[in-house]
Enzyme design. Structure first.
Site, mmCIF file in Angstrom:
data_model
loop_
_atom_site.group_PDB
_atom_site.id
_atom_site.type_symbol
_atom_site.label_atom_id
_atom_site.label_comp_id
_atom_site.label_asym_id
_atom_site.label_seq_id
_atom_site.Cartn_x
_atom_site.Cartn_y
_atom_site.Cartn_z
ATOM 1 C CD GLU A 17 -6.098 5.683 -8.951
ATOM 2 O OE1 GLU A 17 -5.059 5.981 -8.482
ATOM 3 O OE2 GLU A 17 -7.117 5.493 -8.319
ATOM 4 C CB THR A 48 -5.839 1.082 -7.475
ATOM 5 O OG1 THR A 48 -6.827 0.350 -7.905
ATOM 6 C CG2 THR A 48 -6.134 2.649 -7.730
ATOM 7 N NE ARG A 107 -1.717 2.437 6.716
ATOM 8 C CZ ARG A 107 -2.406 3.094 7.764
ATOM 9 N NH1 ARG A 107 -1.986 3.278 8.702
ATOM 10 N NH2 ARG A 107 -3.689 3.478 7.551
ATOM 11 N N GLY A 108 -1.693 1.027 2.677
ATOM 12 C CA GLY A 108 -3.094 0.372 2.476
ATOM 13 C C GLY A 108 -3.782 0.726 3.650
#
Ligand code: FAD
Length: 285
Positions: A17, A48, A107-108
């Site tokens: 990532e 991200t 969602r965050g």
């Protein structure tokens, strides 16, 4: 390539990532780090999405460059809690235009001022909406220790099952430093009927600040064994980096030895850390 297909391959999948910059002046520097990481040829890379949603074009740009220049499939994250439906639809169009087939639908975090979108409350709403459009391979987030806002792990698992039933192809875990926590979660998830692939997320800790920040945000438990390592080596940057790489490597070896096939490493945009772990696993992966 769709990640659901990659996760079906024989043997271990190993993915990495990266995160995009917060401002455009840092784009070139961060894209260069992401490309060094892509040059390690992981099975796929995730990029991200900045909290607040204003930097989505950086996510799309980095994901597209990685795919085009390195042929490494990418998973672009997308959050909804701070976004309007129009903004989300524009991002989906951008991802499509850039040839991104995989989305991690989230969602965050709720912003500090508590102001959230009037269009979305939970990730499941975003998942349903993207699924209706049909064409993306979709992942979601899961929390072996329970999400920090949810008082009961059992309730969190019910919400996770709702996300899976809404059409996820796989789920990726939040970091954990104790593999037993992951094994226990996997058992409970399978018992709850969650049968899609679970990708184990491992974060190599290379400085004490990174640990305290990550733990404050996620509530992840730090086992005494690891706390002792950070306490002892934390004052020396090179020693802590080496110890962090070794700890993450040991976690991964234990996971693989216990039958876990999908490993995802949160690189924090550090090519040398990603390379160090891969080097340690050169005969295993
Ligand atoms: P949800 O699944 O919506 O869950 C949020 C909370 O609401 C949980 O406590 C859940 O139990 C509860 N809940 C869900 N549904 C209901 C319901 N119907 N009723 C009541 N409660 C409910 N953040 C970013 O900003 N950008 C990123 O790129 C990013 N990437 C991530 C990648 C991974 C692998 C992980 C694990 C997290 C990532 N995050 C990212 C952080 C994530 O956005 C936060 O953890 C966020 O607080 C929760 O997102 P979610 O998609 O898991 O939310």
């Amino acid at each position: 390539m769709r990640i659901s297909e990659i996760l079906q391959k024989d043997g271990i999948t190993f993915s990495l990532e990266v995160f995009p910059p917060k401002t455009s002046d840092k784009y070139t520097e961060i894209a260069a780090a992401a490309k060094k990481i892509a040059a390690l040829r992981p099975d796929f890379m995730s990029v991200t999405y900045g909290a607040g949603g204003g930097t989505g074009d950086f996510t799309a740009g980095i994901a597209e460059e990685i795919q085009r220049q390195f042929s490494v499939p990418t998973l672009a994250h997308l959050t909804c809690v701070s976004s309007s439906r129009d903004h989300v639809h524009r991002m989906l169009e951008t991802y499509r235009e850039k040839g991104i087939e995989n989305i991690l639908a989230l969602r965050g975090d709720v912003p500090a001022d508590g102001k959230i979108s009037t269009d979305y409350r939970y990730a499941v709403e975003l998942i349903r909406e993207i699924r209706e459009q049909g064409d993306f391979c979709l992942g979601g987030a899961c929390y072996p220790e329970g999400h920090i806002e949810c008082a009961h792990k059992r309730e969190d698992l019910i919400h996770l099952k709702e996300k899976v039933d809404a059409g996820l192809d796989f789920i990726t875990t939040q970091m954990f430093f104790n593999n037993d926590v992951f094994y226990n979660f996997l058992y409970r998830a399978r018992e709850a009927g969650i049968m899609i692939p679970v990708v184990a997320g491992i974060m190599p800790i290379t400085n004490p600040k990174q640990l305290s920040r990550s733990v404050a945000m996620s509530g992840t438990d730090v086992p005494q064994r690891f706390r002792a390592i950070v306490d002892f080596f934390g004052s020396s940057a090179p020693a802590m980096k080496q110890a962090g790489i070794v700890y993450a490597t040991e976690q991964i070896i234990d996971l693989i030895a216990n039958g876990i096939r999908h490993i995802h490493v949160y690189t924090m945009n550090k090519p040398d850390v990603a390379a160090g772990i891969m080097q340690n696993l050169s005969e295993i992966l």
